[in-house]
Every structure is written in structure tokens, then in C-alpha cells.
Design a protein around this motif. Structure first.
Motif, PDB file in Angstrom:
ATOM      1  N   PHE A 144       0.820  -1.214   0.000  1.00  0.00           N
ATOM      2  CA  PHE A 144       0.000   0.000   0.000  1.00  0.00           C
ATOM      3  C   PHE A 144       0.853   1.263   0.000  1.00  0.00           C
ATOM      4  N   TYR A 145       2.018   1.212   0.731  1.00  0.00           N
ATOM      5  CA  TYR A 145       2.920   2.371   0.664  1.00  0.00           C
ATOM      6  C   TYR A 145       3.431   2.579  -0.770  1.00  0.00           C
ATOM      7  N   GLN A 146       3.651   1.459  -1.492  1.00  0.00           N
ATOM      8  CA  GLN A 146       4.116   1.562  -2.877  1.00  0.00           C
ATOM      9  C   GLN A 146       3.036   2.184  -3.769  1.00  0.00           C
ATOM     10  N   LYS A 147       1.770   1.858  -3.504  1.00  0.00           N
ATOM     11  CA  LYS A 147       0.677   2.465  -4.269  1.00  0.00           C
ATOM     12  C   LYS A 147       0.645   3.972  -4.063  1.00  0.00           C
ATOM     13  N   VAL A 148       0.959   4.382  -2.837  1.00  0.00           N
ATOM     14  CA  VAL A 148       1.020   5.821  -2.573  1.00  0.00           C
ATOM     15  C   VAL A 148       2.123   6.454  -3.402  1.00  0.00           C
ATOM     16  N   LEU A 149       3.309   5.789  -3.447  1.00  0.00           N
ATOM     17  CA  LEU A 149       4.422   6.325  -4.235  1.00  0.00           C
ATOM     18  C   LEU A 149       4.100   6.350  -5.727  1.00  0.00           C
ATOM     19  N   ASP A 150       3.310   5.363  -6.203  1.00  0.00           N
ATOM     20  CA  ASP A 150       2.914   5.375  -7.615  1.00  0.00           C
ATOM     21  C   ASP A 150       2.088   6.612  -7.936  1.00  0.00           C
ATOM     22  N   LEU A 151       1.276   7.027  -6.961  1.00  0.00           N
ATOM     23  CA  LEU A 151       0.454   8.214  -7.171  1.00  0.00           C
ATOM     24  C   LEU A 151       1.215   9.495  -6.863  1.00  0.00           C
ATOM     25  N   ASP A 152       2.144   9.411  -5.894  1.00  0.00           N
ATOM     26  CA  ASP A 152       2.900  10.603  -5.476  1.00  0.00           C
ATOM     27  C   ASP A 152       4.335  10.189  -5.182  1.00  0.00           C
ATOM     28  N   PRO A 153       5.213  10.189  -6.191  1.00  0.00           N
ATOM     29  CA  PRO A 153       6.606   9.742  -6.001  1.00  0.00           C
ATOM     30  C   PRO A 153       7.365  10.554  -4.948  1.00  0.00           C
ATOM     31  N   GLN A 154       6.902  11.745  -4.600  1.00  0.00           N
ATOM     32  CA  GLN A 154       7.597  12.593  -3.630  1.00  0.00           C
ATOM     33  C   GLN A 154       7.088  12.381  -2.201  1.00  0.00           C
ATOM     34  N   ASN A 155       6.238  11.401  -1.991  1.00  0.00           N
ATOM     35  CA  ASN A 155       5.674  11.179  -0.655  1.00  0.00           C
ATOM     36  C   ASN A 155       6.747  10.577   0.257  1.00  0.00           C
ATOM     37  N   THR A 156       7.251  11.385   1.200  1.00  0.00           N
ATOM     38  CA  THR A 156       8.368  10.985   2.082  1.00  0.00           C
ATOM     39  C   THR A 156       7.958   9.882   3.038  1.00  0.00           C
ATOM     40  N   GLU A 157       6.779   9.987   3.604  1.00  0.00           N
ATOM     41  CA  GLU A 157       6.324   8.992   4.574  1.00  0.00           C
ATOM     42  C   GLU A 157       6.345   7.592   3.978  1.00  0.00           C
ATOM     43  N   SER A 158       5.875   7.468   2.751  1.00  0.00           N
ATOM     44  CA  SER A 158       5.805   6.144   2.129  1.00  0.00           C
ATOM     45  C   SER A 158       7.186   5.600   1.818  1.00  0.00           C
ATOM     46  N   SER A 159       8.078   6.452   1.277  1.00  0.00           N
ATOM     47  CA  SER A 159       9.414   5.959   0.927  1.00  0.00           C
ATOM     48  C   SER A 159      10.186   5.531   2.170  1.00  0.00           C
ATOM     49  N   GLU A 160      10.082   6.310   3.264  1.00  0.00           N
ATOM     50  CA  GLU A 160      10.787   5.941   4.507  1.00  0.00           C
ATOM     51  C   GLU A 160      10.191   4.686   5.113  1.00  0.00           C
ATOM     52  N   ALA A 161       8.872   4.572   5.046  1.00  0.00           N
ATOM     53  CA  ALA A 161       8.220   3.393   5.624  1.00  0.00           C
ATOM     54  C   ALA A 161       8.625   2.129   4.884  1.00  0.00           C
ATOM     55  N   ILE A 162       8.724   2.208   3.573  1.00  0.00           N
ATOM     56  CA  ILE A 162       9.112   1.033   2.790  1.00  0.00           C
ATOM     57  C   ILE A 162      10.522   0.592   3.166  1.00  0.00           C
ATOM     58  N   SER A 163      11.440   1.560   3.280  1.00  0.00           N
ATOM     59  CA  SER A 163      12.827   1.215   3.660  1.00  0.00           C
ATOM     60  C   SER A 163      12.862   0.583   5.045  1.00  0.00           C
ATOM     61  N   ARG A 164      12.134   1.180   5.957  1.00  0.00           N
ATOM     62  CA  ARG A 164      12.121   0.684   7.330  1.00  0.00           C
ATOM     63  C   ARG A 164      11.542  -0.728   7.408  1.00  0.00           C
ATOM     64  N   LEU A 165      10.442  -0.952   6.697  1.00  0.00           N
ATOM     65  CA  LEU A 165       9.788  -2.256   6.776  1.00  0.00           C
ATOM     66  C   LEU A 165      10.603  -3.338   6.082  1.00  0.00           C
ATOM     67  N   LYS A 166      11.328  -2.984   5.047  1.00  0.00           N
ATOM     68  CA  LYS A 166      12.172  -3.980   4.375  1.00  0.00           C
ATOM     69  C   LYS A 166      13.287  -4.458   5.301  1.00  0.00           C
ATOM     70  N   VAL A 167      13.843  -3.517   6.116  1.00  0.00           N
ATOM     71  CA  VAL A 167      14.888  -3.905   7.081  1.00  0.00           C
ATOM     72  C   VAL A 167      14.317  -4.862   8.117  1.00  0.00           C
ATOM     73  N   ARG A 168      13.129  -4.543   8.597  1.00  0.00           N
ATOM     74  CA  ARG A 168      12.492  -5.406   9.598  1.00  0.00           C
ATOM     75  C   ARG A 168      12.237  -6.802   9.039  1.00  0.00           C
ATOM     76  N   ILE A 169      11.781  -6.847   7.812  1.00  0.00           N
ATOM     77  CA  ILE A 169      11.514  -8.160   7.205  1.00  0.00           C
ATOM     78  C   ILE A 169      12.800  -8.948   7.051  1.00  0.00           C
ATOM     79  N   ALA A 170      13.888  -8.248   6.674  1.00  0.00           N
ATOM     80  CA  ALA A 170      15.171  -8.939   6.499  1.00  0.00           C
ATOM     81  C   ALA A 170      15.686  -9.478   7.825  1.00  0.00           C
ATOM     82  N   GLN A 171      15.529  -8.689   8.884  1.00  0.00           N
ATOM     83  CA  GLN A 171      15.992  -9.138  10.200  1.00  0.00           C
ATOM     84  C   GLN A 171      15.187 -10.331  10.695  1.00  0.00           C
ATOM     85  N   GLU A 172      13.906 -10.285  10.427  1.00  0.00           N
ATOM     86  CA  GLU A 172      13.065 -11.382  10.896  1.00  0.00           C
ATOM     87  C   GLU A 172      13.364 -12.678  10.147  1.00  0.00           C
ATOM     88  N   LYS A 173      13.863 -12.573   8.942  1.00  0.00           N
ATOM     89  CA  LYS A 173      14.171 -13.772   8.166  1.00  0.00           C
ATOM     90  C   LYS A 173      15.535 -14.370   8.505  1.00  0.00           C
TER      91      LYS A 173
END
Length: 547
Positions: free
Chosen positions: A444-473
Motif C-alpha cells: 500500500f505504501y508503494q501504491k502511494v508512491l505510484d500516485l505521489d513519487p515525492q511522498n516521504t512517509e511512504s518511501s521511509e516506511a518502505i525502507s524501514r519495513l524492508k529492514v524489519r523483514i530482512a531481520q526477521e528472516k
């Protein structure tokens, strides 16, 4: 200006006829009148027996005044200054080009029993008429020569007349007497017995018209047979008639007669103009749709008309015309037409488009097709929330059709829809993140970026969540207990030793040395391995150049 038509009359001046016998009234317009003259003279003028009672026929000149009263015709004729007669003809049944007309009439309404063009009296007339009076036991009265007849039309080319009449239509010559009813009663005794005042004679005739203006007529009645030729000029008709042709070959003074006449009337002044009408339907050759606002040019009258709704009507004098129809984007249509009097002619002009118009139409169809395609795609993208692609599609519509209202409305709603979707996707992404559904949250954060590539909240959230997923794996690190080394058995050591001996015997000293070292590692006190190791090392030393 009144045009006067000149017509050769024929043998007698009475109502309308071929040469002598009557036909359907030609003065068929109320108020139509005319004056006619006739001149006749014998072909032969010699008399072998000038002292007998039979003389050469005299020359003859007559005049008549004619008047039309609709379906009827009246004629007042002057045969001599003292001999006048009235004749009447009436049309009983009218006919067209291929029908049969019926008519009746009375000739020689006068004050004397016997009437001829040379006088009134039983002993006045042609040789034939005088012979009836002197040698055939009397002459039938010409007074009130009543008749009834039919006229059959064979198109415009020919017609013929067949009728019965009394008086001047009854003859008592050696040939003509067989054509009257007294023949049935008197037989061949017609010269000695009394004649019936009511005897009826047969008359007939016909006319043949040729395309170049020539008309030929032939006729007969109880008195004579006649032939004639007429030539119709634009304003004059000339005729030569030979009357009493039955006298050809007879002894003198019996003689055929040349007859000429002249007639003028006011038909052109009283007749209605001969007009017809045309109805033009102007349509597309392919679609058959009416074409509005076409221009219609008529060459012969130098007139131009407009057909506002694709249909055009006009009354025209009878004749031939050249019509040209023009309208933008179509090839000019030229047609030659014939307008007939009293006839409405329907003309259909199937207009063919020009090649340039066809190409423009094809391009317009392709453009319209593209507009519909892009508009449909834009609607689908808009409904799916793919607003960037929707915007591209609607902008393509505007580039093809700048006034497209539907595309403009969608473009005006895209930004509002974009903000609505961004807020909805952000809310859903946050909820997913709280529920620890990190993959869906990233989606859903990616859908926001598709509509608004400059949306900071979505880009930071995606980076943060990818790190969490990597750590959990990443799997946890654990220290495994060291496994005790397994010792080789004597049998295994012996097998390995023999393998080294085999390498030695094969002069493969390097491999043999390795095997012997392995054996000694397993059993340091193995005598054979020690011995062969020394020997192997010695051999290797020799091979390498040592002593």
C-alpha cells in the motif's frame, strides 16, 4: 404575339378531317378559332366529247370559319357566294396515345337538299354527283349529313378512323354503291330504283407520322378516295392532296383532282403553355442519405436553384434540359432530362464523393475510433485507480478532440481522486503495519508512491519495513558440540597402506608418499609405512638430482 399555323385542308372546308372525311375535333380549346381556304382543280382538262352532257369538272375555291367550344367544333363554309353550310362535330369520348376516341357530327346544315362545293342543286357538283342525279335514279341529299365514328390511336405514330354517315358519305357509282346500306336492298338495281334518304355509307381513313415531320394520309368514303402528304414545319404545315384517285385510268373527262388549302388559327394564344414538372432527389451514392443545400443549375434557362433539404421541385416548359448538381465534397453530377407536358418526372441524383473527401472521411473515422479507444482506456484506468495512465489517455483524447467534454471532466477529477486514493492507501498501510502485516503494508505504501513519487512517509516506511523483514528472516546463531573423531580400524589402515605400496610399485612416488603419511598419521608405529616412506623419499631425491 399570336402565332398563326398554316395547314392544308384537303378537298372540302368543313370541321377537322384528314382530307375529306371527319376526324376528332382539332379545335378542342374553348375560344379557339381559325380561317381556312381550299383550292382544287382537275388533273386533266381535255373533253373528248364536248357536246355531250358530261363536262370537265370546274376549278373550285372555298372558305370556312371554324370555332372551338371545348369538346366540340363549329364550321361555317362558303362554297360559292350563294352556297353556305354549317358543320358541327362533337367529341363523345376522349382518348390518349393508345386509346380509341368516339365522335359524331352533322355536315352540310343548309337551306338546300343537294350541296356541293360548286353550288346547291341536284345538277350542281362534280361529274360523279351529276351522274347520280341524271343516271342513277336520283342523288341522295347531302343536307344534314349525319355521322358517327371512332378514331384509334397507335401511339404518336399512327391513327385511323372508321365511321358511318348519311348524305355526302353515300355514293351510287358502279364501285361506291357497295359501301352503303342500299346495296343490301337494291343490289345492282341501284340505277333504276328509288334510293333511301336514310341510306348509310361507310367511310374510313388513316394517318402515318414520321419523325422528321412528314405525315401521310389516305381515306375513302361513298363518293371518292383521296391521298395526301403533309410536311410539318415549326410554324407551317404544307400538304399536297390527290383527290378522287379512283378516276386514275378512267376515260376523259373523268379526272383526279389536285387540292390545296390554307388554314390559320389562334391555338397558341388560347392554349395553356405546355409545361411539366421535375422532382429531384439528391442523395449520397453509398448511404442514400439526402444531401442538403445542393446547388441545381439548369443550363437552358440559365437559372440556379438551391435544394435546402436534398429535395427540389420545379415546373418547366416541355422540352429537353441539362441539369448540373453541385455540392461540396462531391463530384458534380450532370444529367440530360426530357420534360413532358403534364407529366411529373422524378429524378434521383446519386452523388459520388471526391477522392479527397473519401480520404478525409477515412482519417476522421480513424480519429473518432482513436478517441473512443483512449476514452475507454482512460475510464478503465480511472476506475482501477491507475491515475497516471488515466491522465495520459485523457490527454490523448484532448489532443485529438480539444472540445471533448467528457475527457475534460475526467482530467478535472483526477487530482481529487488522486488525493482520495493517497489518503486511503496511507490509512490502509498504517493499519497493516500495526497489525505486523509488513508485506501488505509495503504494497500500500508503494501504491502511494505510484500516485505521489515525492511522498516521504511512504518511501521511509518502505525502507524501514524492508529492514524489519530482512531481520526477521535471519536465522539465530548456535554453537554445535564438537563431535569426537572417529579412529580408523586396523583393516582400514592396512587397506590404505597397500594402496600406497601400489603407487610405489607403479613409480607414482608423490601419491605413494601422501598415502604413507596418512597411514603413519593413523598409526605412527606402522613399520611397513615407515620403511616405504624412506624408500619413497630416497627415490624422489634421486629423481630430483640428489644422491
Amino acid at each position: 404575339m399570336t402565332l398563326v399555323y398554316l395547314v392544308i385542308i384537303g378537298q372540302l372546308c368543313r370541321t377537322s378531317g384528314y382530307l375529306d372525311i371527319p376526324t376528332v375535333p382539332a379545335y378542342n380549346i374553348k375560344g379557339m378559332w381559325g380561317i381556312s381556304t381550299m383550292f382544287s382543280f382537275p388533273m386533266y382538262t381535255d373533253d373528248p366529247n364536248p357536246n355531250d352532257s358530261i363536262f370537265v369538272d370546274p376549278k373550285d375555291f372555298t372558305m370556312a370559319f371554324k370555332y372551338g367550344f371545348g369538346r366540340g367544333e363549329l364550321a361555317i363554309s362558303m362554297f360559292t357566294p350563294t352556297t353556305w353550310v354549317v358543320s358541327v362535330c362533337y367529341l363523345l369520348k376522349e382518348a390518349k396515345e393508345s386509346g380509341t376516341a368516339w365522335f359524331c357530327g352533322v355536315d352540310d346544315i343548309s337551306y338546300a337538299k343537294h350541296i356541293s362545293t360548286v353550288g346547291a342543286g341536284g345538277n350542281d357538283g362534280t361529274i360523279e354527283e351529276i351522274s347520280y342525279y341524271k343516271y342513277c335514279n336520283g342523288r341522295p341529299w347531302e343536307l344534314f349529313s349525319t355521322y358517327i365514328a371512332m378514331q384509334k390511336y397507335l401511339g404518336k405514330v399512327a391513327n385511323f378512323v372508321l365511321g358511318f354517315g348519311r348524305g355526302r358519305f353515300v355514293g351510287y357509282g358502279w364501285r361506291s354503291h357497295i359501301f352503303n346500306t342500299d346495296f343490301l336492298v337494291l343490289g345492282n338495281d341501284y340505277k333504276t330504283k328509288d334510293h333511301s334518304w336514310w341510306a348509310i355509307g361507310l367511310f374510313m381513313g388513316g394517318s402515318l407520322k414520321f419523325p422528321f415531320g412528314l405525315e401521310a394520309s389516305v381515306e375513302m368514303d361513298g363518293r371518292d378516295a383521296n391521298v395526301g402528304l403533309k410536311y410539318h414545319f415549326p410554324a407551317v404545315t404544307a400538304t399536297v392532296a390527290l383527290c378522287k384517285v379512283e378516276y386514275l385510268g378512267n376515260f376523259r373527262p373523268w379526272s383526279p383532282r389536285w387540292t390545296f388549302g390554307l388554314e390559320g388559327n389562334n391555338r397558341s394564344a388560347v392554349s395553356a403553355p405546355k409545361v411539366g414538372s421535375i422532382e429531384c432527389v439528391i442523395q449520397d451514392q453509398t448511404t442514400k442519405q439526402l444531401l442538403p443545400n445542393c446547388i441545381v443549375d439548369i443550363k437552358e434557362i440559365n437559372k440556379r436553384y438551391r435544394a435546402p433539404a436534398g429535395i427540389f421541385g420545379l415546373s418547366l416548359p416541355a422540352g429537353n434540359y441539362t441539369i448540373t448538381v453541385t455540392t461540396p465534397n462531391y463530384v458534380d453530377y450532370l444529367a440530360k432530362i426530357s420534360v413532358k407536358p403534364g407529366v411529373k418526372t422524378k429524378l434521383v441524383f446519386n452523388m459520388k464523393k471526391t477522392e479527397e473527401a473519401i480520404q478525409r472521411e477515412i482519417a476522421a473515422m480513424e480519429r473518432e475510433k482513436s478517441i473512443k479507444t483512449y476514452l475507454a482506456q482512460g475510464k478503465i484506468y480511472f476506475s482501477e485507480g491507475n491515475l497516471n495512465e488515466a491522465k495520459k489517455a485523457f490527454e490523448m483524447v484532448i489532443s485529438l478532440d480539444p472540445d471533448n467534454v467528457e475527457a475534460k471532466n475526467y482530467l478535472g477529477n483526477i487530482e481529487n481522486r488522486r488525493n482520495e486514493l493517497i489518503n486511503a492507501y496511507l490509512t490502509e498501510a498504517r493499519n497493516r503495519e500495526k497489525a505486523n502485516d509488513l508485506t501488505k503494508a509495503i504494497e500500500f505504501y508503494q501504491k502511494v508512491l505510484d500516485l505521489d513519487p515525492q511522498n516521504t512517509e511512504s518511501s521511509e516506511a518502505i525502507s524501514r519495513l524492508k529492514v524489519r523483514i530482512a531481520q526477521e528472516k535471519k536465522p539465530p546463531t548456535t554453537t554445535k558440540p564438537k563431535q569426537p573423531e572417529k579412529k580408523a580400524t586396523a583393516e582400514e589402515i592396512e587397506v590404505l597402506y597397500k594402496k600406497g605400496v601400489s603407487y610405489f610399485s607403479a613409480n607414482n612416488f608423490d601419491e605413494a608418499l601422501k598415502i604413507f603419511n596418512e597411514v603413519l598419521a593413523l598409526d605412527p608405529n606402522h613399520k611397513g609405512a615407515k620403511e616405504y616412506k624412506k624408500r619413497t623419499e630416497a627415490r624422489l631425491k634421486v629423481l630430483k638430482g640428489g644422491e
